[in-house]
Design an enzyme around this catalytic site. Structure first.
Site, mmCIF file in Angstrom:
data_model
loop_
_atom_site.group_PDB
_atom_site.id
_atom_site.type_symbol
_atom_site.label_atom_id
_atom_site.label_comp_id
_atom_site.label_asym_id
_atom_site.label_seq_id
_atom_site.Cartn_x
_atom_site.Cartn_y
_atom_site.Cartn_z
ATOM 1 N N SER A 175 -28.755 -18.237 5.370
ATOM 2 C CA SER A 175 -30.141 -18.254 5.312
ATOM 3 C C SER A 175 -31.104 -18.301 6.346
ATOM 4 C CB SER A 175 -30.298 -19.531 4.344
ATOM 5 O OG SER A 175 -31.618 -19.550 4.043
ATOM 6 N N TYR A 188 -29.591 -28.239 2.042
ATOM 7 C CA TYR A 188 -29.290 -26.786 2.230
ATOM 8 C C TYR A 188 -29.478 -26.562 3.652
ATOM 9 C CZ TYR A 188 -29.554 -22.022 1.170
ATOM 10 O OH TYR A 188 -29.094 -20.677 0.949
#
Length: 302
Positions: A175, A188
């Site tokens: 990501s 995350y």
């Protein structure tokens, strides 16, 4: 410094310029794509979201066999049946990548029942979308175990055979938050930053290993259930990516041997800006884009 080392130091700038020129030429002239007809592809988290689209895209682009790993049998079965009906052999196995013993056990089952995995796609991930103080300790551990440590176990399970065969590819669906974190998703962002470091180290470590490579994909916000409710201040300027587009670009990057893929390409600018801009300027960018509040309406799943 001896003569040999001095010559290498003098040649380094020239080599860097040649590398830049080669990269520029590769952007202008598409590189040759390797066929997937002999590849066995394993996708973790392959029952839904990006993983589901990745499995379908690999099948569509000619993979010999596709294997799905995940924790929800219903979604795995549905995806497996859909791929099988399209004409590609597909198998699924229940496996929690956070469980080291389970990964090694299921890897052995895969080799015995399906064959040697030549493309490993580490896609499985979770997100809780809470601040540090609001996060449950077990939830924080879970995100690190799945998003980061799971890659250690899967790669250790399948990479040795790839090296023996001199054929293989390790893929990580990462990501852009690994390099540009936001508040409200500290678990995350941390796990993805660790995952990126893992892949950078692994990519360098495999430079002298013929036939085996890596691809790390760093997409912007993707429109899946995982990030349902995440709000972007300027959706027309920063539209969420479609999972099928991420899948198509990922498979194409694997076939082209691309090591790091940013989606969209404008994310390169974000990384470059962060490398030299002062912290106060970065804070203003976060305020302008609304990243401080984008997780306030988060309704995604874990």
């Amino acid at each position: 410094m001896d003569v040999k080392s001095a010559c290498r130091a003098l040649l380094l700038p020239v080599q860097m310029l040649l590398c830049l020129a080669r990269c520029a030429l590769s952007c202008l002239a598409p590189s040759r794509r390797k066929p997937l007809g002999e590849d066995v592809v394993l996708v973790t988290g392959g029952g839904r979201g990006i993983g589901r689209h990745l499995a379908k895209e690999f099948a569509q682009q000619g993979a010999k066999k596709v294997i799905l790993w995940g924790r929800t049998e219903k979604s795995l079965k549905e995806t497996s049946e859909e791929i099988s009906h399209s004409g590609t052999e597909c198998h699924y196995f229940l496996c929690d990548v956070a469980n080291r013993e389970e990964v090694y056990k299921q890897a052995k089952v895969v080799r015995e029942k399906v064959g040697d995995v030549t493309i490993l796609v580490n896609n499985a991930a979770v997100v809780h979308g809470k601040s540090l103080m609001d996060s449950d300790d077990d939830a924080l551990l879970k995100s690190q175990h799945i998003n980061t440590m799971g890659q250690f176990w899967t790669t250790k399970a399948f990479l040795p055979r790839m090296l023996e065969l001199q054929r293989g590819h390790v893929v990580c669906i990462n990501s852009i938050l690994a390099q540009s974190p936001i508040p409200g998703a500290i678990d995350y962002c941390t796990s993805k930053a660790s995952s990126l470091a893992f892949m950078e180290s692994l990519t360098l470590g495999l430079l002298d290993c013929p036939g085996v490579g890596c691809t790390t994909v760093l997409p912007f916000h993707t429109n899946t259930q995982m990030f349902q409710g995440m709000r972007v201040r300027f959706p027309h300027l920063f539209p969420p990516l479609k999972p099928e587009v991420v899948a198509q670009k990922t498979v194409d990057a694997v076939r082209a041997g691309v090591a790091f893929l940013y989606l969209p390409w404008t994310m390169h600018a974000l990384v470059v800006l962060k490398s030299f801009m002062p912290q106060v300027a970065l804070e203003e960018i976060h305020k302008f884009t609304g990243s401080y509040t984008c997780m306030n309406t988060f309704k995604g799943r874990t």
